[in-house]
Design an enzyme around this catalytic site. Sequence first.
Site, short mmCIF file in Angstrom:
data_model
loop_
_atom_site.label_atom_id
_atom_site.label_comp_id
_atom_site.label_asym_id
_atom_site.label_seq_id
_atom_site.Cartn_x
_atom_site.Cartn_y
_atom_site.Cartn_z
N GLU A 171 21.86 28.23 31.64
CA GLU A 171 21.00 28.01 30.50
C GLU A 171 19.93 26.98 30.81
O GLU A 171 20.06 26.15 31.69
CB GLU A 171 21.83 27.54 29.30
CG GLU A 171 22.90 26.50 29.60
CD GLU A 171 22.39 25.17 30.08
OE1 GLU A 171 21.35 24.71 29.57
OE2 GLU A 171 23.02 24.57 30.98
N GLU A 314 21.82 25.09 34.21
CA GLU A 314 21.15 26.22 34.87
C GLU A 314 22.14 27.22 35.47
O GLU A 314 21.75 28.26 35.99
CB GLU A 314 20.17 25.76 35.96
CG GLU A 314 19.12 24.78 35.49
CD GLU A 314 18.28 24.22 36.63
OE1 GLU A 314 18.34 24.75 37.76
OE2 GLU A 314 17.58 23.22 36.40
#
Length: 347
Positions: A171, A314
């Site tokens: 994310e 991430e």
Amino acid sequence: MMRTFDIRPVDEAMRHAVQQKIDNLNKPKGSLGMLEEVAMQICLIQQTLTPRLSHPCHLLLGGDHGIEREGVSVSPREVTWQQMINFTKGGGGVNLFCRQHGISLKIVDVGVDYDLSSVPGIIDRKIALGTKNFLHEPAMDGEAFQQAMNIGAALVDDCIDEGCNVVSIGEMGIGNTSPSSIWMSLFGGIPLDECIGAGAGLNDAGIRHKREVLRKAVEALPHDRHQVADIIAHFGGFEMVAAIGAMLRAAERHLIILIDGFIMTACALAAVRLYPAARDYMVFTHCGDEGGHRRMLDLLDARPLLALGLRLGEGTGALCAYPLIDSAVRMVNEMGNFDDAHITKYF
């Protein structure tokens, strides 16, 4: 109407056969530790004694959060869109690990507060320019919740169409530790203060402020909004709900799901609260440095593969752990057994 998923627990009937194969590899029984556990899990997911990894994909989902307006993050929201563009240029941590391990990276805008529609390399699935501020109103309505779930599920279908059978999810969304902490508290029965950490680097005063804001938000949750889906929609980010949809669809289609750090573990917890059988398909890749991550892993009875103090997000922790997943599969398929190697079985 809420989308439903047909997620069934893995079939345990072949567990004994898998264990026999693993135990007869030419090594002391149990000597490859958690690699043996991962190998067992993957064999059961794929229902085979000869598992394989095919076309691994990484979904990098971006979205902004209305709660960021309350100063709960040390980073301003424009970092979200700036990083999304940076990812398209290959300059992020997520990029180098995907390159290193041959993983297909898909960068997806689910709700970034910036127009990224003309940026090459970003898949445009934007629902809105960020969620609403859940201190004052639900982050999203039911329609947006369904849209985000469907986006995540469709992304997994796209990966499968390319030949993928192992997916990781990451994310990018400034402020997303706030909904994660609330989900951890409400889904885990843990006092909220014990679920809140520094995020991207808040100091002590910042953490105190964050606790006060989130406490007020939880206290304001209407009494008729305490079902799992209601809680997810009330506090979640578009990228987080899309991640849940992706996890549930991946479990429905019997993929291996690599779970990253604090944010993605919160999404995994929410997914499992909706569909408990989804847990069977999740490999928890690391324990990060964000306060509360270990406790959330315990809620899921998860033993993470790595503990490197990571807190970048991430999906980088999942990507770093991918070679261990590969090693577990190679162990089952490539390691000789005692009979083939003409070695006396010594245990």
